[in-house]
Design a protein around this motif. Structure first.
Motif, PDB file in Angstrom:
ATOM      1  N   ARG A   1     123.258 -47.499 -23.238  1.00 51.89           N
ATOM      2  CA  ARG A   1     121.662 -47.442 -23.052  1.00 51.89           C
ATOM      3  C   ARG A   1     120.761 -48.111 -22.001  1.00 51.89           C
ATOM      4  NH1 ARG A   1     120.356 -45.083 -28.886  1.00 51.89           N
ATOM      5  NH2 ARG A   1     122.200 -44.197 -29.157  1.00 51.89           N
ATOM      6  N   LEU A   2     121.320 -49.384 -21.859  1.00 57.10           N
ATOM      7  CA  LEU A   2     120.576 -50.301 -20.873  1.00 57.10           C
ATOM      8  C   LEU A   2     121.000 -50.052 -19.514  1.00 57.10           C
ATOM      9  CD1 LEU A   2     120.844 -53.436 -23.229  1.00 57.10           C
ATOM     10  CD2 LEU A   2     118.781 -52.092 -22.664  1.00 57.10           C
ATOM     11  N   CYS A   3     122.148 -49.703 -19.154  1.00 56.08           N
ATOM     12  CA  CYS A   3     122.539 -49.567 -17.939  1.00 56.08           C
ATOM     13  C   CYS A   3     121.790 -48.689 -16.987  1.00 56.08           C
ATOM     14  CB  CYS A   3     123.968 -48.733 -17.935  1.00 56.08           C
ATOM     15  SG  CYS A   3     125.061 -48.663 -16.449  1.00 56.08           S
ATOM     16  N   ALA A   4     121.312 -47.674 -17.384  1.00 58.75           N
ATOM     17  CA  ALA A   4     120.452 -46.905 -16.378  1.00 58.75           C
ATOM     18  C   ALA A   4     119.099 -47.856 -16.084  1.00 58.75           C
ATOM     19  CB  ALA A   4     119.721 -45.524 -17.103  1.00 58.75           C
ATOM     20  N   PRO A   5     118.347 -48.340 -17.066  1.00 59.34           N
ATOM     21  CA  PRO A   5     117.416 -49.261 -16.782  1.00 59.34           C
ATOM     22  C   PRO A   5     117.675 -50.331 -15.843  1.00 59.34           C
ATOM     23  CG  PRO A   5     117.176 -48.897 -19.233  1.00 59.34           C
ATOM     24  CD  PRO A   5     118.288 -48.179 -18.494  1.00 59.34           C
ATOM     25  N   LEU A   6     118.831 -51.139 -16.052  1.00 61.80           N
ATOM     26  CA  LEU A   6     119.248 -52.044 -15.375  1.00 61.80           C
ATOM     27  C   LEU A   6     119.552 -51.700 -13.952  1.00 61.80           C
ATOM     28  CD1 LEU A   6     120.430 -54.954 -15.262  1.00 61.80           C
ATOM     29  CD2 LEU A   6     122.486 -53.965 -15.751  1.00 61.80           C
ATOM     30  N   ALA A  24     125.106 -53.460  -9.073  1.00 62.51           N
ATOM     31  CA  ALA A  24     125.081 -51.912  -9.426  1.00 62.51           C
ATOM     32  C   ALA A  24     126.415 -51.663  -9.743  1.00 62.51           C
ATOM     33  CB  ALA A  24     124.527 -51.035  -8.422  1.00 62.51           C
ATOM     34  N   LEU A  25     127.449 -51.802  -8.814  1.00 55.78           N
ATOM     35  CA  LEU A  25     128.779 -51.518  -9.067  1.00 55.78           C
ATOM     36  C   LEU A  25     129.236 -51.897 -10.262  1.00 55.78           C
ATOM     37  CD1 LEU A  25     130.310 -51.606  -5.512  1.00 55.78           C
ATOM     38  CD2 LEU A  25     130.236 -49.742  -7.047  1.00 55.78           C
ATOM     39  N   THR A  26     129.059 -53.402 -10.510  1.00 56.13           N
ATOM     40  CA  THR A  26     129.476 -53.984 -11.814  1.00 56.13           C
ATOM     41  C   THR A  26     129.097 -53.444 -13.006  1.00 56.13           C
ATOM     42  OG1 THR A  26     129.768 -55.882 -10.381  1.00 56.13           O
ATOM     43  CG2 THR A  26     129.669 -56.197 -13.027  1.00 56.13           C
ATOM     44  N   ALA A  27     127.794 -52.947 -13.077  1.00 56.37           N
ATOM     45  CA  ALA A  27     126.996 -52.347 -14.026  1.00 56.37           C
ATOM     46  C   ALA A  27     127.759 -51.158 -14.345  1.00 56.37           C
ATOM     47  CB  ALA A  27     125.675 -52.192 -13.982  1.00 56.37           C
ATOM     48  N   LEU A  28     127.856 -50.232 -13.293  1.00 58.62           N
ATOM     49  CA  LEU A  28     128.437 -48.850 -13.491  1.00 58.62           C
ATOM     50  C   LEU A  28     129.774 -48.866 -14.070  1.00 58.62           C
ATOM     51  CD1 LEU A  28     126.841 -47.103  -9.990  1.00 58.62           C
ATOM     52  CD2 LEU A  28     126.472 -46.696 -12.694  1.00 58.62           C
ATOM     53  N   ARG A  29     130.711 -50.098 -13.166  1.00 52.94           N
ATOM     54  CA  ARG A  29     132.049 -49.929 -13.886  1.00 52.94           C
ATOM     55  C   ARG A  29     132.205 -50.268 -15.347  1.00 52.94           C
ATOM     56  NH1 ARG A  29     133.663 -53.049  -8.496  1.00 52.94           N
ATOM     57  NH2 ARG A  29     133.994 -51.497  -7.260  1.00 52.94           N
ATOM     58  N   TYR A  30     131.385 -51.211 -15.671  1.00 51.57           N
ATOM     59  CA  TYR A  30     131.483 -51.835 -17.080  1.00 51.57           C
ATOM     60  C   TYR A  30     130.860 -50.593 -18.128  1.00 51.57           C
ATOM     61  CZ  TYR A  30     130.986 -54.702 -21.052  1.00 51.57           C
ATOM     62  OH  TYR A  30     131.013 -55.203 -22.364  1.00 51.57           O
ATOM     63  N   ALA A  31     129.627 -50.039 -17.613  1.00 54.20           N
ATOM     64  CA  ALA A  31     129.033 -49.376 -18.702  1.00 54.20           C
ATOM     65  C   ALA A  31     129.248 -47.547 -18.235  1.00 54.20           C
ATOM     66  CB  ALA A  31     127.535 -49.496 -18.939  1.00 54.20           C
ATOM     67  N   LEU A  35     128.456 -44.745 -20.814  1.00 51.78           N
ATOM     68  CA  LEU A  35     127.165 -43.873 -20.702  1.00 51.78           C
ATOM     69  C   LEU A  35     127.322 -42.187 -20.296  1.00 51.78           C
ATOM     70  CD1 LEU A  35     123.833 -44.097 -20.376  1.00 51.78           C
ATOM     71  CD2 LEU A  35     124.313 -44.501 -17.903  1.00 51.78           C
ATOM     72  N   ARG A  36     128.360 -42.191 -19.580  1.00 54.90           N
ATOM     73  CA  ARG A  36     128.862 -40.703 -19.486  1.00 54.90           C
ATOM     74  C   ARG A  36     129.271 -39.901 -20.604  1.00 54.90           C
ATOM     75  NH1 ARG A  36     133.387 -38.204 -15.553  1.00 54.90           N
ATOM     76  NH2 ARG A  36     132.596 -36.299 -15.708  1.00 54.90           N
ATOM     77  N   ALA A  37     129.828 -40.661 -21.651  1.00 49.92           N
ATOM     78  CA  ALA A  37     130.389 -40.093 -22.949  1.00 49.92           C
ATOM     79  C   ALA A  37     129.043 -40.009 -23.772  1.00 49.92           C
ATOM     80  CB  ALA A  37     131.421 -40.905 -23.455  1.00 49.92           C
ATOM     81  N   GLU A  38     128.346 -40.950 -24.057  1.00 53.07           N
ATOM     82  CA  GLU A  38     127.234 -40.712 -25.015  1.00 53.07           C
ATOM     83  C   GLU A  38     126.034 -40.188 -24.780  1.00 53.07           C
ATOM     84  OE1 GLU A  38     126.572 -45.139 -25.971  1.00 53.07           O
ATOM     85  OE2 GLU A  38     128.802 -45.344 -26.512  1.00 53.07           O
ATOM     86  N   CYS A  39     125.438 -40.398 -23.345  1.00 54.19           N
ATOM     87  CA  CYS A  39     124.317 -39.854 -22.918  1.00 54.19           C
ATOM     88  C   CYS A  39     124.431 -39.152 -21.502  1.00 54.19           C
ATOM     89  CB  CYS A  39     123.450 -41.085 -22.788  1.00 54.19           C
ATOM     90  SG  CYS A  39     122.965 -41.892 -24.217  1.00 54.19           S
ATOM     91  N   PRO A  40     125.036 -38.090 -21.442  1.00 56.27           N
ATOM     92  CA  PRO A  40     125.359 -37.385 -20.183  1.00 56.27           C
ATOM     93  C   PRO A  40     124.040 -37.112 -19.480  1.00 56.27           C
ATOM     94  CG  PRO A  40     126.172 -35.951 -22.169  1.00 56.27           C
ATOM     95  CD  PRO A  40     125.452 -37.106 -22.773  1.00 56.27           C
ATOM     96  N   HIS A  42     121.381 -39.118 -19.395  1.00 53.28           N
ATOM     97  CA  HIS A  42     120.902 -40.572 -18.842  1.00 53.28           C
ATOM     98  C   HIS A  42     121.817 -40.581 -17.730  1.00 53.28           C
ATOM     99  CE1 HIS A  42     118.643 -42.086 -22.554  1.00 53.28           C
ATOM    100  NE2 HIS A  42     117.702 -41.275 -21.723  1.00 53.28           N
ATOM    101  N   PHE A  43     123.020 -40.542 -17.778  1.00 48.79           N
ATOM    102  CA  PHE A  43     124.103 -40.793 -16.720  1.00 48.79           C
ATOM    103  C   PHE A  43     123.917 -39.989 -15.547  1.00 48.79           C
ATOM    104  CE2 PHE A  43     128.204 -39.224 -14.843  1.00 48.79           C
ATOM    105  CZ  PHE A  43     128.789 -40.456 -14.701  1.00 48.79           C
TER     106      PHE A  43
END
Length: 123
Positions: A1-6, A24-31, A35-40, A42-43
């Motif tokens: 949930r914090l990935c998008a605001p980050l 951004a790449l690091t955040a996207l790779r990590y979360a 994010l895709r599974a939990e909040c499509p 927001h993803f």
């Protein structure tokens, strides 16, 4: 949930640089997978925001052809397409999680705090 605001914060004001793309790449790779599974929704919103910001930097001249920033922006856009199409390899993150769980369950390290193992820095 914090990935998008980050990620929004990383590209605050439409600023794109090599370090911002790496963050951004690091955040996207990590979360990204979670994010895709939990909040499509927001993803999808995050993908659209990053794609438009990166494309804008690419087309506006903020990332000139042949520059390191342009190379990183192009790579980010490819990674976003792979993430969107579920083609991204999460093998590195899976290995990280396996090592992390092993470290948590290791008898030598179980119950220890990270602060117990930090090095003293003299400044």
């Amino acid at each position: 949930r914090l990935c998008a605001p980050l990620v929004r914060y990383i590209f605050d004001g439409g600023l794109v640089s090599e370090i911002r793309v790496e963050l951004a790449l690091t955040a996207l790779r990590y979360a990204g997978r979670g994010l895709r599974a939990e909040c499509p929704e927001h993803f999808k919103e995050m993908l659209n925001f990053v794609t438009s910001t990166a494309s804008g930097a690419r087309n506006s001249g903020a990332a000139p052809e042949g520059s390191d920033v342009r190379t990183r922006v192009d790579y980010l856009l490819r990674e976003l397409q792979d993430l969107k199409n579920n083609k991204v390899s999460f093998a590195a993150m899976d290995r990280f999680e396996a090592i992390r769980s092993w470290l948590r369950s290791a008898p030598l390290l179980s119950g220890k705090k990270v602060s117990d193992h930090q090095l003293a820095v003299p400044f």
